[in-house]
Design a protein around this motif. Sequence first.
Motif, PDB file in Angstrom:
ATOM      1  N   ILE A  96       0.270  -1.174   0.060  1.00 54.66           N
ATOM      2  CA  ILE A  96       0.164  -0.236  -0.346  1.00 54.66           C
ATOM      3  C   ILE A  96       0.795   1.044  -0.044  1.00 54.66           C
ATOM      4  O   ILE A  96       1.743   1.252   0.936  1.00 54.66           O
ATOM      5  CB  ILE A  96      -0.963  -0.228   1.495  1.00 54.66           C
ATOM      6  CG1 ILE A  96      -1.370  -1.239   1.542  1.00 54.66           C
ATOM      7  CG2 ILE A  96      -2.168   1.495   1.269  1.00 54.66           C
ATOM      8  CD1 ILE A  96      -2.599  -1.424   2.751  1.00 54.66           C
ATOM      9  N   ASP A  97       0.854   2.303  -0.799  1.00 56.96           N
ATOM     10  CA  ASP A  97       1.696   3.263  -1.647  1.00 56.96           C
ATOM     11  C   ASP A  97       0.495   4.594  -1.227  1.00 56.96           C
ATOM     12  O   ASP A  97      -0.979   4.464  -1.468  1.00 56.96           O
ATOM     13  CB  ASP A  97       1.773   3.797  -2.780  1.00 56.96           C
ATOM     14  CG  ASP A  97       2.955   2.856  -2.843  1.00 56.96           C
ATOM     15  OD1 ASP A  97       3.875   2.920  -2.782  1.00 56.96           O
ATOM     16  OD2 ASP A  97       2.835   1.441  -3.702  1.00 56.96           O
ATOM     17  N   TYR A  98       1.177   5.535  -0.076  1.00 54.66           N
ATOM     18  CA  TYR A  98      -0.006   6.362   0.598  1.00 54.66           C
ATOM     19  C   TYR A  98       0.849   8.098   0.245  1.00 54.66           C
ATOM     20  O   TYR A  98       2.121   7.594   0.093  1.00 54.66           O
ATOM     21  CB  TYR A  98      -0.308   6.824   1.987  1.00 54.66           C
ATOM     22  CG  TYR A  98      -0.462   5.380   2.693  1.00 54.66           C
ATOM     23  CD1 TYR A  98      -1.829   4.373   2.677  1.00 54.66           C
ATOM     24  CD2 TYR A  98       0.452   4.398   2.942  1.00 54.66           C
ATOM     25  CE1 TYR A  98      -2.270   4.259   3.735  1.00 54.66           C
ATOM     26  CE2 TYR A  98      -0.221   2.943   3.372  1.00 54.66           C
ATOM     27  CZ  TYR A  98      -0.881   2.998   3.802  1.00 54.66           C
ATOM     28  OH  TYR A  98      -1.405   1.638   4.359  1.00 54.66           O
ATOM     29  N   ALA A  99       0.311   9.377  -0.234  1.00 53.19           N
ATOM     30  CA  ALA A  99       0.380   9.877  -0.853  1.00 53.19           C
ATOM     31  C   ALA A  99       0.296  10.560   0.796  1.00 53.19           C
ATOM     32  O   ALA A  99      -0.185  10.581   1.937  1.00 53.19           O
ATOM     33  CB  ALA A  99      -0.147  11.079  -1.994  1.00 53.19           C
ATOM     34  N   PRO A 100       1.331  12.270   0.549  1.00 52.29           N
ATOM     35  CA  PRO A 100       1.383  12.657   2.425  1.00 52.29           C
ATOM     36  C   PRO A 100      -0.682  12.340   2.258  1.00 52.29           C
ATOM     37  O   PRO A 100      -1.249  13.740   2.024  1.00 52.29           O
ATOM     38  CB  PRO A 100       1.821  14.479   2.444  1.00 52.29           C
ATOM     39  CG  PRO A 100       2.902  13.348   1.181  1.00 52.29           C
ATOM     40  CD  PRO A 100       2.338  12.188   0.261  1.00 52.29           C
ATOM     41  N   TRP A 101      -0.649  12.484   3.674  1.00 52.21           N
ATOM     42  CA  TRP A 101      -2.558  12.737   4.069  1.00 52.21           C
ATOM     43  C   TRP A 101      -2.913  11.730   3.448  1.00 52.21           C
ATOM     44  O   TRP A 101      -4.317  11.609   3.253  1.00 52.21           O
ATOM     45  CB  TRP A 101      -2.729  14.006   4.074  1.00 52.21           C
ATOM     46  CG  TRP A 101      -1.405  14.757   5.015  1.00 52.21           C
ATOM     47  CD1 TRP A 101      -1.009  15.100   5.260  1.00 52.21           C
ATOM     48  CD2 TRP A 101      -2.065  14.624   6.879  1.00 52.21           C
ATOM     49  NE1 TRP A 101      -0.015  16.401   6.045  1.00 52.21           N
ATOM     50  CE2 TRP A 101      -0.554  15.775   6.830  1.00 52.21           C
ATOM     51  CE3 TRP A 101      -2.340  13.854   7.092  1.00 52.21           C
ATOM     52  CZ2 TRP A 101      -0.313  15.546   8.502  1.00 52.21           C
ATOM     53  CZ3 TRP A 101      -2.454  13.921   8.691  1.00 52.21           C
ATOM     54  CH2 TRP A 101      -0.746  14.578   9.898  1.00 52.21           C
ATOM     55  N   GLY A 121       7.590   5.991   6.390  1.00 50.13           N
ATOM     56  CA  GLY A 121       6.657   7.108   6.485  1.00 50.13           C
ATOM     57  C   GLY A 121       5.993   6.924   7.913  1.00 50.13           C
ATOM     58  O   GLY A 121       6.193   6.147   8.775  1.00 50.13           O
ATOM     59  N   SER A 122       5.084   7.426   8.198  1.00 47.77           N
ATOM     60  CA  SER A 122       4.388   7.127   9.594  1.00 47.77           C
ATOM     61  C   SER A 122       2.441   6.759   9.313  1.00 47.77           C
ATOM     62  O   SER A 122       2.311   7.765   8.375  1.00 47.77           O
ATOM     63  CB  SER A 122       4.353   8.116  10.577  1.00 47.77           C
ATOM     64  OG  SER A 122       5.157   8.908  10.516  1.00 47.77           O
ATOM     65  N   LEU A 123       1.762   6.048  10.134  1.00 51.61           N
ATOM     66  CA  LEU A 123       0.656   5.248   9.680  1.00 51.61           C
ATOM     67  C   LEU A 123      -0.260   5.960  10.800  1.00 51.61           C
ATOM     68  O   LEU A 123      -0.091   5.231  11.539  1.00 51.61           O
ATOM     69  CB  LEU A 123       0.567   5.165   8.754  1.00 51.61           C
ATOM     70  CG  LEU A 123       0.741   4.258   7.724  1.00 51.61           C
ATOM     71  CD1 LEU A 123       0.885   2.360   7.102  1.00 51.61           C
ATOM     72  CD2 LEU A 123       0.036   4.720   6.379  1.00 51.61           C
ATOM     73  N   SER A 159      -1.947   8.218   5.924  1.00 51.34           N
ATOM     74  CA  SER A 159      -0.307   8.737   6.400  1.00 51.34           C
ATOM     75  C   SER A 159      -0.605   9.871   7.116  1.00 51.34           C
ATOM     76  O   SER A 159      -1.579  11.033   6.391  1.00 51.34           O
ATOM     77  CB  SER A 159       0.275   8.669   4.540  1.00 51.34           C
ATOM     78  OG  SER A 159       1.359   9.756   4.831  1.00 51.34           O
ATOM     79  N   VAL A 160       0.735   9.774   7.929  1.00 51.11           N
ATOM     80  CA  VAL A 160       0.757  11.508   9.277  1.00 51.11           C
ATOM     81  C   VAL A 160       2.093  12.037   8.658  1.00 51.11           C
ATOM     82  O   VAL A 160       3.135  10.955   8.557  1.00 51.11           O
ATOM     83  CB  VAL A 160       0.235  11.281  10.057  1.00 51.11           C
ATOM     84  CG1 VAL A 160      -1.403  10.622  10.784  1.00 51.11           C
ATOM     85  CG2 VAL A 160       0.874   9.931  10.614  1.00 51.11           C
ATOM     86  N   GLY A 161       1.454  13.021   8.248  1.00 54.18           N
ATOM     87  CA  GLY A 161       3.054  13.818   8.323  1.00 54.18           C
ATOM     88  C   GLY A 161       3.149  14.276   7.088  1.00 54.18           C
ATOM     89  O   GLY A 161       2.279  13.965   5.854  1.00 54.18           O
ATOM     90  N   ASN A 162       4.214  14.864   6.723  1.00 56.19           N
ATOM     91  CA  ASN A 162       4.740  15.474   4.622  1.00 56.19           C
ATOM     92  C   ASN A 162       5.340  14.513   3.884  1.00 56.19           C
ATOM     93  O   ASN A 162       4.841  14.799   2.459  1.00 56.19           O
ATOM     94  CB  ASN A 162       5.328  16.777   4.870  1.00 56.19           C
ATOM     95  CG  ASN A 162       4.538  17.534   6.290  1.00 56.19           C
ATOM     96  OD1 ASN A 162       2.881  18.114   5.969  1.00 56.19           O
ATOM     97  ND2 ASN A 162       4.949  18.708   7.076  1.00 56.19           N
ATOM     98  N   GLY A 163       5.725  13.357   4.344  1.00 55.53           N
ATOM     99  CA  GLY A 163       5.902  12.432   3.203  1.00 55.53           C
ATOM    100  C   GLY A 163       5.451  11.465   3.166  1.00 55.53           C
ATOM    101  O   GLY A 163       4.110  11.164   3.276  1.00 55.53           O
ATOM    102  N   ASN A 164       6.121  11.181   1.858  1.00 54.64           N
ATOM    103  CA  ASN A 164       5.019   9.637   1.185  1.00 54.64           C
ATOM    104  C   ASN A 164       4.909   8.633   2.674  1.00 54.64           C
ATOM    105  O   ASN A 164       5.441   8.215   3.321  1.00 54.64           O
ATOM    106  CB  ASN A 164       5.812   8.807   0.070  1.00 54.64           C
ATOM    107  CG  ASN A 164       5.157  10.027  -1.023  1.00 54.64           C
ATOM    108  OD1 ASN A 164       4.295  10.722  -1.058  1.00 54.64           O
ATOM    109  ND2 ASN A 164       5.992   9.804  -1.696  1.00 54.64           N
ATOM    110  N   ALA A 165       4.372   7.667   2.339  1.00 55.51           N
ATOM    111  CA  ALA A 165       4.762   6.493   3.161  1.00 55.51           C
ATOM    112  C   ALA A 165       3.885   4.972   2.665  1.00 55.51           C
ATOM    113  O   ALA A 165       3.552   4.999   1.627  1.00 55.51           O
ATOM    114  CB  ALA A 165       2.759   6.421   4.451  1.00 55.51           C
TER     115      ALA A 165
END
Length: 215
Positions: A96-101, A121-123, A159-165
């Motif tokens: 699973i790929d996540y964009a920021p937020w 990243g962080s989830l 996703s939490v934070g400004n980076g990808n997860a």
Amino acid sequence: MASSILFFGFLALSFIHALASDPGSLQDFCVADETSNVIVNGLACKDPEMVQADDFSFSGLHLAGNTSNAVGSRVTTVNVAQIPGLNTLGISLVRIDYAPWGINPPHTHPRGTEILTVIEGSLEVGFVTSNPENRLITKVLQKGDVFVFPIGLVHFQRSVGNGNAVAIAALSSQNPGVITIANAVFGSTPEIPSDILVKAFQLDKNVVNYLQSKF
């Protein structure tokens, strides 16, 4: 007498356990025969003499999924459709790929428990217990953390934070299925009658009609 009672009690417990679990495999593997017209609970087996290493492998999980969509996530599945050798083995995998937020929206897997680990990243993750409690159990995960979503329960990730997860998850089924709640409720074919949704969600009919038009 006491030993007889214990013996029959053990047999009863064993019988109950047998009824509550999948039967053991009777062969090394049952590679899915995608050309077969036989309808079974799963997929028919290919001739073992025709099985190749490619039936047990998949390439591409290192590639990032395209998250340019409304929810900001992309799920890459690796189940029996991608690896025929998973047939009857009761396991599958997703990336699973996540964009920021970005979110993986609330959904369920009707046939599998999921265990997820964060790779980058962080989830924020969570699931909701069944009625009547409907308790939300949630946690923020960092790289290397692991979380379990029990079979059938509504769950999500964000996703939490400004980076990808990125996360990798295993599921306890060769084909666990997925029911995305919003899509199922507001995007069914044919549509669920709007008056049912108005009463169920206590929404104005115009809101329900709008939501159905979005899905």
